[in-house]
Scaffold this active site. Sequence first.
Site, PDB file in Angstrom:
ATOM      1  N   SER A 133      38.809  34.953  45.538  1.00 59.02           N
ATOM      2  CA  SER A 133      38.296  35.192  46.889  1.00 59.02           C
ATOM      3  C   SER A 133      39.387  35.689  47.840  1.00 59.02           C
ATOM      4  O   SER A 133      39.095  36.376  48.817  1.00 59.02           O
ATOM      5  CB  SER A 133      37.675  33.901  47.449  1.00 59.02           C
ATOM      6  N   GLU A 135      41.532  37.970  47.341  1.00 54.86           N
ATOM      7  CA  GLU A 135      41.691  39.418  47.253  1.00 54.86           C
ATOM      8  C   GLU A 135      40.466  40.203  47.725  1.00 54.86           C
ATOM      9  O   GLU A 135      40.495  41.433  47.765  1.00 54.86           O
ATOM     10  CB  GLU A 135      41.985  39.820  45.805  1.00 54.86           C
ATOM     11  N   ALA A 157      33.587  32.099  45.610  1.00 54.40           N
ATOM     12  CA  ALA A 157      33.370  30.654  45.711  1.00 54.40           C
ATOM     13  C   ALA A 157      34.725  29.960  45.764  1.00 54.40           C
ATOM     14  O   ALA A 157      35.553  30.144  44.868  1.00 54.40           O
ATOM     15  CB  ALA A 157      32.533  30.143  44.540  1.00 54.40           C
ATOM     16  N   VAL A 158      34.928  29.189  46.819  1.00 56.08           N
ATOM     17  CA  VAL A 158      36.156  28.411  46.964  1.00 56.08           C
ATOM     18  C   VAL A 158      35.754  26.934  47.014  1.00 56.08           C
ATOM     19  O   VAL A 158      34.950  26.530  47.863  1.00 56.08           O
ATOM     20  CB  VAL A 158      36.921  28.786  48.249  1.00 56.08           C
ATOM     21  N   ILE A 159      36.298  26.142  46.090  1.00 54.89           N
ATOM     22  CA  ILE A 159      35.912  24.735  45.979  1.00 54.89           C
ATOM     23  C   ILE A 159      37.132  23.864  46.271  1.00 54.89           C
ATOM     24  O   ILE A 159      38.227  24.103  45.752  1.00 54.89           O
ATOM     25  CB  ILE A 159      35.344  24.442  44.579  1.00 54.89           C
ATOM     26  N   ASP A 162      42.578  18.918  45.304  1.00 58.86           N
ATOM     27  CA  ASP A 162      43.404  17.806  45.775  1.00 58.86           C
ATOM     28  C   ASP A 162      44.480  18.244  46.762  1.00 58.86           C
ATOM     29  O   ASP A 162      45.133  17.394  47.376  1.00 58.86           O
ATOM     30  CB  ASP A 162      44.071  17.113  44.578  1.00 58.86           C
ATOM     31  N   HIS A 165      45.475  23.957  49.235  1.00 57.57           N
ATOM     32  CA  HIS A 165      45.270  25.332  48.773  1.00 57.57           C
ATOM     33  C   HIS A 165      43.882  25.837  49.170  1.00 57.57           C
ATOM     34  O   HIS A 165      43.706  27.022  49.481  1.00 57.57           O
ATOM     35  CB  HIS A 165      45.436  25.382  47.249  1.00 57.57           C
ATOM     36  N   ARG A 204      23.886  26.079  45.677  1.00 53.40           N
ATOM     37  CA  ARG A 204      23.755  27.257  46.544  1.00 53.40           C
ATOM     38  C   ARG A 204      23.818  28.562  45.756  1.00 53.40           C
ATOM     39  O   ARG A 204      23.805  29.641  46.345  1.00 53.40           O
ATOM     40  CB  ARG A 204      24.839  27.229  47.617  1.00 53.40           C
TER      41      ARG A 204
END
Length: 236
Positions: A133, A135, A157-159, A162, A165, A204
């Site tokens: 994501s 780029e 998708a960014v999840i 811990d 980042h 989603r």
Amino acid sequence: MASAASASSTRCLVRSRLPLGECQHHRNNGIALLPQLPKPLISLSSSSKAAAIAIAISTATASERKERSSFARTAAVRHLVGSVTTAHGLRFAVVVARFNEIVTKPLLEGALTTFNNYSVQEEDIDVVWVPGSFEIGVVAQRLGSSGRYHAVLCIGAVIRGDTTHYDAVANSAASGVLSAGLKSDVPCIFGVLTCDNMEQALNRAGGKSGNKGVETALTACYWCPRSVSISTHKKI
């Protein structure tokens, strides 16, 4: 001398900040006397003054209301509602992140299905895969600036993990897509999921929360005037 000073002090209204010798009305130990003001011709009681103030306020309020009403003299408020009819002949680019492909692939399929439902030809769609994501924004800007597309879809998708980042990638993806649209002057639609866990992302991407890829494609169609029918409704 003491009596003169006492008389002066009783008549003094304002202590002057001017040095000695600069006051035109009185000079006495740096104290300036204000000239006596003429008494009003009509003396109003406190109740009369309050009534006069109330009348002035009500007059001003009525005048302000009259001024406002002159701007809104319409029988009804018009509501413009758009609906996508057909996107035939429009060209779209789709930038998709490979990272979290288990999520981004269903999002892409939802977008392509939506384009097909609105008569977009397969040859008018170009899909470009990027590593992640982060780029997406750079590639979206290049595609938008090429002049070949009416809109660019940005899917990723960014999840959350811990570390921090997640915040860096999510913020960079959002600002990158926004910047791409502004610099290329072509709509770049933000379709990057930012979720706390994989379950939220899958919900989603075709799960119980729908498919955000479908919404992204519809948004792209809405940005193209040729594909939207505008209707006017009047509501009292």
